[in-house]
Motif scaffolding. Structure first.
Motif, PDB file in Angstrom:
ATOM      1  N   PHE A  60      -8.551  -1.958  21.542  1.00 26.52           N
ATOM      2  CA  PHE A  60      -8.246  -2.032  20.111  1.00 26.52           C
ATOM      3  C   PHE A  60      -8.800  -0.857  19.309  1.00 26.52           C
ATOM      4  O   PHE A  60      -9.858  -0.325  19.608  1.00 26.52           O
ATOM      5  CB  PHE A  60      -8.853  -3.312  19.521  1.00 26.52           C
ATOM      6  CG  PHE A  60      -8.539  -4.537  20.319  1.00 26.52           C
ATOM      7  CD1 PHE A  60      -7.240  -5.023  20.379  1.00 26.52           C
ATOM      8  CD2 PHE A  60      -9.519  -5.183  21.047  1.00 26.52           C
ATOM      9  CE1 PHE A  60      -6.928  -6.149  21.141  1.00 26.52           C
ATOM     10  CE2 PHE A  60      -9.229  -6.308  21.811  1.00 26.52           C
ATOM     11  CZ  PHE A  60      -7.925  -6.791  21.858  1.00 26.52           C
ATOM     12  N   VAL A  61      -8.063  -0.523  18.235  1.00 29.11           N
ATOM     13  CA  VAL A  61      -8.575   0.436  17.257  1.00 29.11           C
ATOM     14  C   VAL A  61      -8.258  -0.142  15.879  1.00 29.11           C
ATOM     15  O   VAL A  61      -7.265  -0.854  15.712  1.00 29.11           O
ATOM     16  CB  VAL A  61      -7.951   1.841  17.467  1.00 29.11           C
ATOM     17  CG1 VAL A  61      -6.432   1.827  17.299  1.00 29.11           C
ATOM     18  CG2 VAL A  61      -8.571   2.869  16.531  1.00 29.11           C
ATOM     19  N   THR A  62      -9.116   0.157  14.911  1.00 30.14           N
ATOM     20  CA  THR A  62      -8.867  -0.340  13.557  1.00 30.14           C
ATOM     21  C   THR A  62      -8.422   0.817  12.661  1.00 30.14           C
ATOM     22  O   THR A  62      -8.852   1.957  12.837  1.00 30.14           O
ATOM     23  CB  THR A  62     -10.128  -1.001  12.959  1.00 30.14           C
ATOM     24  OG1 THR A  62     -11.214  -0.078  12.986  1.00 30.14           O
ATOM     25  CG2 THR A  62     -10.509  -2.258  13.733  1.00 30.14           C
ATOM     26  N   GLY A  63      -7.552   0.485  11.715  1.00 26.75           N
ATOM     27  CA  GLY A  63      -7.048   1.498  10.793  1.00 26.75           C
ATOM     28  C   GLY A  63      -6.899   0.908   9.401  1.00 26.75           C
ATOM     29  O   GLY A  63      -6.536  -0.260   9.250  1.00 26.75           O
ATOM     30  N   ASP A  64      -7.200   1.738   8.396  1.00 22.32           N
ATOM     31  CA  ASP A  64      -7.175   1.296   6.996  1.00 22.32           C
ATOM     32  C   ASP A  64      -5.861   1.786   6.371  1.00 22.32           C
ATOM     33  O   ASP A  64      -5.546   2.975   6.433  1.00 22.32           O
ATOM     34  CB  ASP A  64      -8.394   1.902   6.287  1.00 22.32           C
ATOM     35  CG  ASP A  64      -8.586   1.328   4.906  1.00 22.32           C
ATOM     36  OD1 ASP A  64      -7.573   1.019   4.239  1.00 22.32           O
ATOM     37  OD2 ASP A  64      -9.744   1.200   4.487  1.00 22.32           O
ATOM     38  N   TYR A  65      -5.128   0.850   5.770  1.00 22.16           N
ATOM     39  CA  TYR A  65      -3.817   1.224   5.205  1.00 22.16           C
ATOM     40  C   TYR A  65      -3.901   1.527   3.714  1.00 22.16           C
ATOM     41  O   TYR A  65      -2.883   1.714   3.054  1.00 22.16           O
ATOM     42  CB  TYR A  65      -2.775   0.128   5.480  1.00 22.16           C
ATOM     43  CG  TYR A  65      -3.051  -1.192   4.791  1.00 22.16           C
ATOM     44  CD1 TYR A  65      -2.755  -1.382   3.443  1.00 22.16           C
ATOM     45  CD2 TYR A  65      -3.634  -2.243   5.488  1.00 22.16           C
ATOM     46  CE1 TYR A  65      -3.025  -2.580   2.807  1.00 22.16           C
ATOM     47  CE2 TYR A  65      -3.909  -3.448   4.862  1.00 22.16           C
ATOM     48  CZ  TYR A  65      -3.609  -3.603   3.519  1.00 22.16           C
ATOM     49  OH  TYR A  65      -3.907  -4.792   2.896  1.00 22.16           O
ATOM     50  N   SER A  66      -5.124   1.590   3.150  1.00 22.16           N
ATOM     51  CA  SER A  66      -5.189   1.658   1.681  1.00 22.16           C
ATOM     52  C   SER A  66      -4.610   2.965   1.120  1.00 22.16           C
ATOM     53  O   SER A  66      -4.257   3.011  -0.048  1.00 22.16           O
ATOM     54  CB  SER A  66      -6.614   1.417   1.176  1.00 22.16           C
ATOM     55  OG  SER A  66      -7.484   2.325   1.762  1.00 22.16           O
ATOM     56  N   GLY A  67      -4.499   4.004   1.955  1.00 16.05           N
ATOM     57  CA  GLY A  67      -3.924   5.253   1.445  1.00 16.05           C
ATOM     58  C   GLY A  67      -2.400   5.271   1.506  1.00 16.05           C
ATOM     59  O   GLY A  67      -1.776   6.276   1.165  1.00 16.05           O
ATOM     60  N   LEU A  68      -1.782   4.182   1.930  1.00 11.87           N
ATOM     61  CA  LEU A  68      -0.334   4.204   2.162  1.00 11.87           C
ATOM     62  C   LEU A  68       0.500   3.700   0.983  1.00 11.87           C
ATOM     63  O   LEU A  68       1.726   3.688   1.051  1.00 11.87           O
ATOM     64  CB  LEU A  68       0.010   3.332   3.397  1.00 11.87           C
ATOM     65  CG  LEU A  68       0.035   4.047   4.738  1.00 11.87           C
ATOM     66  CD1 LEU A  68      -1.343   4.523   5.117  1.00 11.87           C
ATOM     67  CD2 LEU A  68       0.553   3.108   5.811  1.00 11.87           C
ATOM     68  N   GLY A  69      -0.196   3.258  -0.054  1.00 10.84           N
ATOM     69  CA  GLY A  69       0.527   2.786  -1.234  1.00 10.84           C
ATOM     70  C   GLY A  69       1.244   1.465  -1.023  1.00 10.84           C
ATOM     71  O   GLY A  69       2.271   1.208  -1.653  1.00 10.84           O
ATOM     72  N   LEU A  70       0.742   0.621  -0.121  1.00  9.90           N
ATOM     73  CA  LEU A  70       1.370  -0.691   0.095  1.00  9.90           C
ATOM     74  C   LEU A  70       0.778  -1.710  -0.864  1.00  9.90           C
ATOM     75  O   LEU A  70      -0.411  -1.651  -1.165  1.00  9.90           O
ATOM     76  CB  LEU A  70       1.120  -1.156   1.527  1.00  9.90           C
ATOM     77  CG  LEU A  70       1.793  -0.345   2.626  1.00  9.90           C
ATOM     78  CD1 LEU A  70       1.188  -0.683   3.969  1.00  9.90           C
ATOM     79  CD2 LEU A  70       3.292  -0.611   2.605  1.00  9.90           C
ATOM     80  N   ASN A  71       1.604  -2.660  -1.275  1.00 10.76           N
ATOM     81  CA  ASN A  71       1.076  -3.741  -2.097  1.00 10.76           C
ATOM     82  C   ASN A  71       0.705  -4.886  -1.168  1.00 10.76           C
ATOM     83  O   ASN A  71       1.326  -5.065  -0.143  1.00 10.76           O
ATOM     84  CB  ASN A  71       2.136  -4.236  -3.087  1.00 10.76           C
ATOM     85  CG  ASN A  71       2.479  -3.161  -4.086  1.00 10.76           C
ATOM     86  OD1 ASN A  71       1.580  -2.473  -4.577  1.00 10.76           O
ATOM     87  ND2 ASN A  71       3.755  -2.997  -4.357  1.00 10.76           N
ATOM     88  N   GLY A  72      -0.291  -5.638  -1.542  1.00 10.04           N
ATOM     89  CA  GLY A  72      -0.589  -6.849  -0.769  1.00 10.04           C
ATOM     90  C   GLY A  72      -1.858  -6.723   0.042  1.00 10.04           C
ATOM     91  O   GLY A  72      -2.325  -5.618   0.345  1.00 10.04           O
ATOM     92  N   ASN A  73      -2.409  -7.903   0.359  1.00 12.43           N
ATOM     93  CA  ASN A  73      -3.605  -7.927   1.186  1.00 12.43           C
ATOM     94  C   ASN A  73      -3.222  -7.782   2.659  1.00 12.43           C
ATOM     95  O   ASN A  73      -2.042  -7.708   3.005  1.00 12.43           O
ATOM     96  CB  ASN A  73      -4.416  -9.203   0.915  1.00 12.43           C
ATOM     97  CG  ASN A  73      -3.633 -10.450   1.288  1.00 12.43           C
ATOM     98  OD1 ASN A  73      -2.772 -10.415   2.160  1.00 12.43           O
ATOM     99  ND2 ASN A  73      -3.922 -11.559   0.624  1.00 12.43           N
ATOM    100  N   ALA A  74      -4.229  -7.757   3.524  1.00 13.86           N
ATOM    101  CA  ALA A  74      -3.961  -7.457   4.937  1.00 13.86           C
ATOM    102  C   ALA A  74      -3.061  -8.514   5.580  1.00 13.86           C
ATOM    103  O   ALA A  74      -2.210  -8.185   6.415  1.00 13.86           O
ATOM    104  CB  ALA A  74      -5.274  -7.324   5.692  1.00 13.86           C
TER     105      ALA A  74
END
Ligand code: PMP
Ligand code: GLN
Length: 391
Positions: A317-331
């Protein structure tokens, strides 16, 4: 009707089952639940089928078949220079999941405290709590998943009965360093606590990082239970063969739990795993090298899409943060949307925490064929390139 067990009923279904079902339903590539998309070595599978036809199919010994216990003891010597008495210090279980439950039930008393690092594998807390004990949580700090030293020191007290160490760690991909393990070992010794070590990913370690069992550190041999899993070591996750190495005095409690939980584990699979553990060093190193290439592939692909990828030194497994992608909504919502619309299933981090929603970080499982990983990245790219009002 009277209420069922409130501690368990309140848990709902594990996120792994939920996301796998959703992936199937939506025909998504499943980078959620951790399992390889190619079976492990053919010769091990053949050894199991031979053993089914020519060996015993009745109850094997409660502690496990001697050939597998001897192979586990030899494996401890070969990889970690640990001298282990196979008769009194090794026990076979139905997967690491059972091994963990046996350790919690066999070691803990009601009212004991257990130090647990979060994010944590989802089976720890429910079973610790069923044993009547209380988890003292220490949250690792993203993105590198560092140990907050002061919080760790504060989590230990005279009530601490055990500390749980999962290295290489699911879901973070972190491998605990020698100095981190030394700090934990010092605290365990100072507070007379046991170490329950989930080392199922022991052979899935990348770059020049080394897996160090805390059992090898001074003063820890007698207070550690070290758990391995053939599922991960041989890419046969459905087999559910686990093994515990622990001092005879510690094993006494653990084996009492095992004798009432499953009592034994299928003999043909035990024989085949005994054969597998005797494979040459090249088997173990190429397993990790192959997986490392897959890690590199997915990390490169996801970074190019804008995910902030954390370092990953081991596991599936690897973890990645999507906060820079401009998506709305929680994980949770993003995972759902990725599965149903992009057709790629992942796992949100929330379920690995008890009082933290896991933020905007997702876990990606990369033990898949390169073409599958490339296709997953391509699907996510197509999805993310749509105008934001369409997604
Ligand atoms: N611990 C961790 C950290 C895991 O990721 C898994 C994966 N299933 C297990 C334990 C359970 O292993 P097994 O399948 O051998 O029960
Ligand atoms: N260990 C696997 C994971 O983390 C899941 C095993 C399971 O489904 N219980 O994805």
């Amino acid at each position: 009707m009277k209420q069922l067990n409130s501690g368990l009923v309140g848990q709902g279904t594990t996120i792994f089952a939920v996301m796998s079902a959703m992936a199937l339903e939506h025909e998504a590539i499943n980078l959620g639940q951790g399992f390889p998309d190619e079976d492990g070595p053919r010769d091990i599978i053949k050894a199991a089928s031979r053993a089914l036809l020519t060996g015993t199919n009745q109850y094997p010994p409660m502690m496990g078949m001697p050939e597998l216990r001897q192979a586990v003891a030899d494996h401890n010597k070969r990889f970690y220079d640990l001298d282990v008495d196979w008769e009194t210090e090794v026990m076979v279980t139905s997967g690491a999941t059972e091994a963990l439950a046996d350790c919690f039930m066999g070691i803990l008393n009601a009212g004991d405290e257990v130090v647990v690092f979060e994010p944590a594998y989802d089976s720890y807390l429910p079973i610790i709590e069923r044993a009547g004990a209380r988890a003292k949580i220490v949250e690792l700090q993203p993105p590198a998943w560092d140990i907050p030293q002061e919080a760790l020191i504060q989590a230990f007290s005279h009530k601490t009965k055990a500390v749980v160490i999962n290295t290489p760690m699911n879901p973070t991909g972190k491998v605990f360093s020698r100095s981190e393990l030394e700090l934990i070992a010092d605290l365990a010794k100072q507070h007379d606590a046991y170490a329950i070590c989930d080392e199922v990913y022991e052979h899935l370690v990348f770059d020049d990082v080394r897996h160090i069992p805390i059992m090898t550190l001074p003063g820890m041999r007698e207070r550690t239970a070290r758990i391995g899993s053939a599922g991960k070591t041989f890419s046969l996750t459905g087999w559910k063969i686990g093994y515990i190495t622990a001092a005879a005095s510690v094993m006494q409690g653990i084996s009492r739990a095992h004798q009432y939980v499953t009592y034994t584990t299928p003999p043909a699979l035990q024989s085949a795993v005994a054969y597998g553990l005797r494979k040459p060093d090249s088997y173990f190193s190429s397993l990790a090298e192959d997986l490392q290439r897959k890690r590199d592939l997915i990390c490169k692909g996801l970074s190019e899409l804008g995910f902030a990828m954390a370092p990953c030194q081991g596991t599936y497994f690897v973890t990645g943060d999507y906060s820079g992608l401009g998506l709305n909504g929680n994980a949770d919502q993003v995972c759902r949307q990725f599965t149903t619309e992009a057709k790629v299933a992942t796992i949100p981090m929330g379920p690995f925490f008890s009082s933290n929603d896991g933020g905007s970080i997702l876990r990606f499982c990369f033990c898949k064929k390169p073409e599958v990983l490339n296709e997953a990245v391509a699907r996510l790219r197509d999805f993310l390139m749509q105008p934001s009002e369409r997604r």
